[in-house]
Design an enzyme around this catalytic site. Structure first.
Site, PDB file in Angstrom:
ATOM      1  N   ASN A  90    -136.189  53.779 -41.029  1.00 29.10           N
ATOM      2  CA  ASN A  90    -137.575  53.594 -40.558  1.00 29.10           C
ATOM      3  C   ASN A  90    -138.505  53.052 -41.629  1.00 29.10           C
ATOM      4  OD1 ASN A  90    -140.171  54.398 -38.977  1.00 29.10           O
ATOM      5  ND2 ASN A  90    -140.277  55.577 -40.872  1.00 29.10           N
ATOM      6  N   SER A 150    -139.474  45.799 -34.944  1.00 27.48           N
ATOM      7  CA  SER A 150    -140.865  45.638 -34.504  1.00 27.48           C
ATOM      8  C   SER A 150    -140.888  44.538 -33.449  1.00 27.48           C
ATOM      9  CB  SER A 150    -141.728  45.198 -35.695  1.00 27.48           C
ATOM     10  OG  SER A 150    -142.975  44.713 -35.251  1.00 27.48           O
ATOM     11  N   TYR A 163    -143.329  39.559 -43.007  1.00 24.24           N
ATOM     12  CA  TYR A 163    -143.048  40.757 -42.196  1.00 24.24           C
ATOM     13  C   TYR A 163    -142.221  40.369 -40.967  1.00 24.24           C
ATOM     14  CZ  TYR A 163    -143.885  45.082 -39.559  1.00 24.24           C
ATOM     15  OH  TYR A 163    -143.718  46.250 -38.846  1.00 24.24           O
ATOM     16  N   SER A 166    -138.712  39.517 -41.933  1.00 23.76           N
ATOM     17  CA  SER A 166    -137.912  40.705 -42.294  1.00 23.76           C
ATOM     18  C   SER A 166    -137.471  41.462 -41.041  1.00 23.76           C
ATOM     19  CB  SER A 166    -138.710  41.637 -43.224  1.00 23.76           C
ATOM     20  OG  SER A 166    -139.750  42.313 -42.536  1.00 23.76           O
ATOM     21  N   LYS A 167    -138.344  41.526 -40.040  1.00 25.86           N
ATOM     22  CA  LYS A 167    -138.003  42.302 -38.836  1.00 25.86           C
ATOM     23  C   LYS A 167    -137.020  41.536 -37.946  1.00 25.86           C
ATOM     24  CE  LYS A 167    -140.322  46.036 -39.751  1.00 25.86           C
ATOM     25  NZ  LYS A 167    -139.641  47.326 -39.963  1.00 25.86           N
ATOM     26  N   ILE A 196    -148.653  50.526 -32.970  1.00 28.52           N
ATOM     27  CA  ILE A 196    -148.642  51.997 -33.035  1.00 28.52           C
ATOM     28  C   ILE A 196    -149.717  52.444 -34.027  1.00 28.52           C
ATOM     29  CG2 ILE A 196    -147.193  54.037 -33.411  1.00 28.52           C
ATOM     30  CD1 ILE A 196    -145.981  52.191 -31.268  1.00 28.52           C
TER      31      ILE A 196
END
Ligand SMILES: NC(=O)c1ccc[n+]([C@@H]2O[C@H](COP(=O)([O-])OP(=O)(O)OC[C@H]3O[C@@H](n4cnc5c(N)ncnc54)[C@H](OP(=O)(O)O)[C@@H]3O)[C@@H](O)[C@H]2O)c1
Length: 259
Positions: A90, A150, A163, A166-167, A196
């Site tokens: 996580n 994500s 980001y 990477s996801k 979130i």
């Protein structure tokens, strides 16, 4: 050898990782909780909350991007509990600064990729090897691994490209681990949260309050860490045993395209 199943959660001190940890503890897992540092109030309070649920709590300080540190951490968990049943990758970070793709720096790219992708891939590799060995040692042992990606794995944000990249990479990591480990009876899932409410999104709260009020999220609310925690606990309980490689999106319908 521990009687109870054991869950290892990275990035457990706050946000989504904390909610997942409490959900897994409520489901009867003993906990190995990883965060960058053990000094934070977050880990101390988490320990108290977990132990109230009559399961064991083992806090560990590890920068997940330090791949040379993984071996010792995995050994320490096995020394303490003798088993690892469920791994939740996580821990993750957003870029320190949002920058247009054309101004993306190598430093920011390396930082985000090392924490969000390289660290989890090699940590999961080490634990998967142990899980394969443990399969022959423990009766009724049903190991599983989760990668927290994500919606950014499949949605572009041009001011945080590193980001998104990477996801997207982590999403494929989940698929190749699922493919490789199916022959060893280890199930692998990708959990893909939407927007979130955590520290990570605190600095863009006003922007998303407005977008959500305008209908950007079909279910018209922020996701809460507990939404993800409950979903991961249902994976851990074994409710989705015939779904290795599946992507579970928890986003209030963010990916629906409508005309
Ligand atoms: N929030 C969202 O809207 C959202 C949406 C989709 C996906 N996600 C993903 O969900 C995961 C959790 O996000 P969050 O919103 O809960 O984030 P958060 O509130 O910022 O918490 C991040 C957690 O990761 C840990 N961490 C950060 N860097 C680390 C490192 N180098 N090594 C080990 N642990 C590290 C932090 O530990 P310390 O307390 O020690 O810093 C903290 O426990 C991330 O992978 C994120 O990309 C979040």
């Amino acid at each position: 050898m521990n009687g109870k199943p054991v869950a290892v959660i990275t990035g457990a001190s706050r946000g989504i990782g904390r909610a997942i940890t409490v959900s897994l503890a409520s489901s009867g897992f003993d906990i190995a909780a990883i965060a960058r540092s053990l000094d934070s109030d977050g880990m101390e309070h988490l320990g108290q909350d977990v132990e109230k649920l009559n399961v064991s709590f083992f806090p560990i300080g590890l920068d997940i991007s330090c791949t040379a540190c993984h071996k010792e951490v995995v050994s320490n968990i096995l020394e303490r509990y003798g088993r690892i049943d469920f791994l939740v990758n996580n821990a993750g970070v957003a870029p320190l600064q949002r920058n247009d793709l054309l101004n993306l720096t190598e430093d920011s790219y390396d930082r985000v990729m090392n924490i969000n992708l390289k660290g989890p891939v090699f940590f999961a590799q080490k634990i998967a090897r142990e899980m394969i060995w443990l399969k022959d040692q423990i009766e009724n042992y049903n190991p599983a691994i989760v990668f927290l990606s994500s919606v950014s794995a499949a949605m572009s944000s041009t001011t945080r490209a590193e980001y998104c990249i990477s996801k997207a990479g982590l999403s494929m990591a989940s698929m190749v681990f699922a493919d490789r480990l199916s022959e060893n009876g280890i199930i692998v899932y990708e959990v893909r949260p939407g927007v979130i409410q955590t520290d990570m999104t605190a600095r863009v709260k006003d922007k998303f309050d407005k977008l959500i009020a305008e209908g950007f999220v079909p279910q018209k609310r922020w996701g809460m860490p507990e939404d993800v925690g409950r979903a991961v606990a249902s994976l851990a309980r074994g409710d989705w045993k015939f779904s290795t490689g599946a992507v579970f999106e928890i986003s209030g319908g963010l990916s629906i395209r409508s005309l």
